[in-house]
Structure formats: C-alpha cells, structure tokens
Design an enzyme around this catalytic site. Structure first.
Site, PDB file in Angstrom:
ATOM      1  CB  CYS A  91      -0.988  -0.052   1.155  1.00  9.00           C
ATOM      2  SG  CYS A  91      -2.378   1.035   0.854  1.00  9.00           S
ATOM      3  CG  HIS A 198      -3.011  -3.019   4.216  1.00 12.64           C
ATOM      4  ND1 HIS A 198      -2.081  -2.396   5.005  1.00 12.64           N
ATOM      5  CD2 HIS A 198      -3.616  -2.028   3.523  1.00 12.64           C
ATOM      6  CE1 HIS A 198      -2.113  -1.094   4.811  1.00 12.64           C
ATOM      7  NE2 HIS A 198      -3.036  -0.842   3.912  1.00 12.64           N
ATOM      8  CD  GLU A 200      -0.137  -5.184   6.255  1.00 15.34           C
ATOM      9  OE1 GLU A 200      -0.135  -5.789   5.166  1.00 15.34           O
ATOM     10  OE2 GLU A 200      -0.417  -3.985   6.348  1.00 15.34           O
TER      11      GLU A 200
END
Ligand SMILES: NC(=O)CC[C@H](N)C(=O)O
Length: 228
Positions: A91, A198, A200
């Site tokens: 991002c 994202h 994560e």
C-alpha cells in the site's frame, strides 16, 4: 519477534526488516514471526539496514513515512537498499517504491523508486475507503477456490507499467466503484514486490511466504556466484 524456526530444517535463516517509522509495521512483524527460518527485525535507523537481507515497507501514509525517513537521515540509505536488496512495499510502501506517483498534492512527494510503474494514490476515494476483494495472485493462489483475501485501505492502483521487467501478479477481479476489474494491484520486478493491499491484516500468510521464497532464492544465487 525472533523466530529461529524448526531445528530439523536446514534451510538458511533470513533476516527480514520491517520499516518501523509509521503505519502497520507490527502486523508484518507478527506474521513474519510465525514463519519458519525467518527473523523479523524492526528498522528505524540506517545502521539496521546492514543487518538485514530484505525489507518490507508497510502501509500507512506514504508522505509521512517519506518525511520521517528524511528527517531521521534514512531516506538516501533506503534508496540505495531498494536498488539491490529484496524489498516488498504494501500500500503506502508500494507508493514509495513506484518511480511515478499521481494524485499527490502540490510540491510532489518523495519516493524511493525502483519499480518502473506509475501509481494513483487513494484511487478508490472517500466513498470506498476500504473493502475486501478476493484475488488471483500469480505464484500464490492455484485455483478460483483459494483466492487471496485482499484488504484495501485508501489504496493505490498501478496505472501504468513502464518496463517489460515488471510482471503483473494480481488484478482486481470485479469493478470497485469507478475502478474497473483488471486494474493492476500487485507487481514484481526482479527483487522488488509491490501490493496495493494489506496481506498483513489477514491471517493468510501466503504472500509473506512468497516474499521469503524470493529472498531465499536471491541469497542462494549470490552464494552460488560467490563460490564460483
Ligand atoms: N493503507 C495505506 O497504506 C494507505 C496509503 C495512503 N493512502 C497513501 O497515499 O500513502
């Protein structure tokens, strides 16, 4: 934070740094810490860069990350690092790795560059600030039933690819607001990986594993060359 992996496994350990100036860096550290043979390292000063094999630049606010990096004397060392060492931008991190950034306020934006692409920041506008979209991701997903659950938060998209070295790994599968399906949201150019979303923020660690695989491959190649 430190994971030494399975002692039965002879695979070499890799030290993956996570740029920890602003944004979602701890979430990356959490996922990395679960992977075998990976040591996650927080990167806040330029000395840290010489202790790692690879770097993740997290999501957050790309202008802030660049500003803090500049103020802490890290910006130029980061620019040098990403030229040769495996680096993954998620991002805001993708924006920082792009050679060209659009939709940026007057005065421009400092980037590290490296990926021969142009990106549009905040592509989805305030109406669709965040959303989740299942993606086909080359080298990671294998069928339409195991798509990657991609979380987009005030995300960019890749609007142009300016070198044949840049490989498209994922595109949107459906239109999102004004943005057509087929908008590119993940690319790889040799040692550089960029995702507009994202990984994560999900429990799915497949893209983290893929990045570690890239790192291991590059390290092994270097080792082979050093021996010959
Ligand atoms: N989730 C994110 O990293 C958002 C990126 C942010 N909109 C930027 O332009 O930097």
């Amino acid at each position: 934070m430190v994971h030494t992996g399975d002692s039965q496994d002879n695979t070499q350990q890799v030290r993956v740094g996570v740029l920890a100036l602003q944004g979602a860096f701890l979430e990356h550290v959490n996922i990395l810490s679960r992977l075998p043979n990976v040591i996650a390292v927080l990167v806040r000063r330029k000395e840290h860069l010489s202790t790692i094999d690879a770097l993740i630049i997290p999501g957050g606010e790309s202008t802030t990350i660049a500003l803090v990096a500049e103020r802490s004397g890290l910006l130029n060392s980061l620019k040098d690092f990403v030229q040769t060492k495996p680096t993954w931008g998620t991002c805001a991190g993708l924006i920082l790795l792009a050679n060209e950034v659009h939709k940026t306020k007057k005065g421009g934006q400092k980037v590290l560059g490296g990926l021969d692409i142009a990106v549009n920041r905040n592509q989805f506008g305030s109406q669709i600030d965040s959303f989740e979209a299942p993606l086909n991701f080359a080298n990671v997903t294998t069928s339409d039933t195991d798509l990657f659950p991609a979380v987009f938060i005030r995300a960019p998209i890749i609007t142009s690819i300016n070198s044949s070295d840049v490989k498209v790994l994922a595109k949107l599968e459906h239109n999102v607001g004004q943005t057509d399906a087929s908008a590119v949201v993940a690319v790889q150019q040799g040692h550089l990986l960029g995702t507009a979303f994202h990984p994560e923020l999900t429990d799915d660690d497949r893209i983290h594993r893929y990045f570690v695989q890239i790192v291991t491959q590059i390290l092994n190649e270097k080792l082979k060359h050093a021996k010959t």
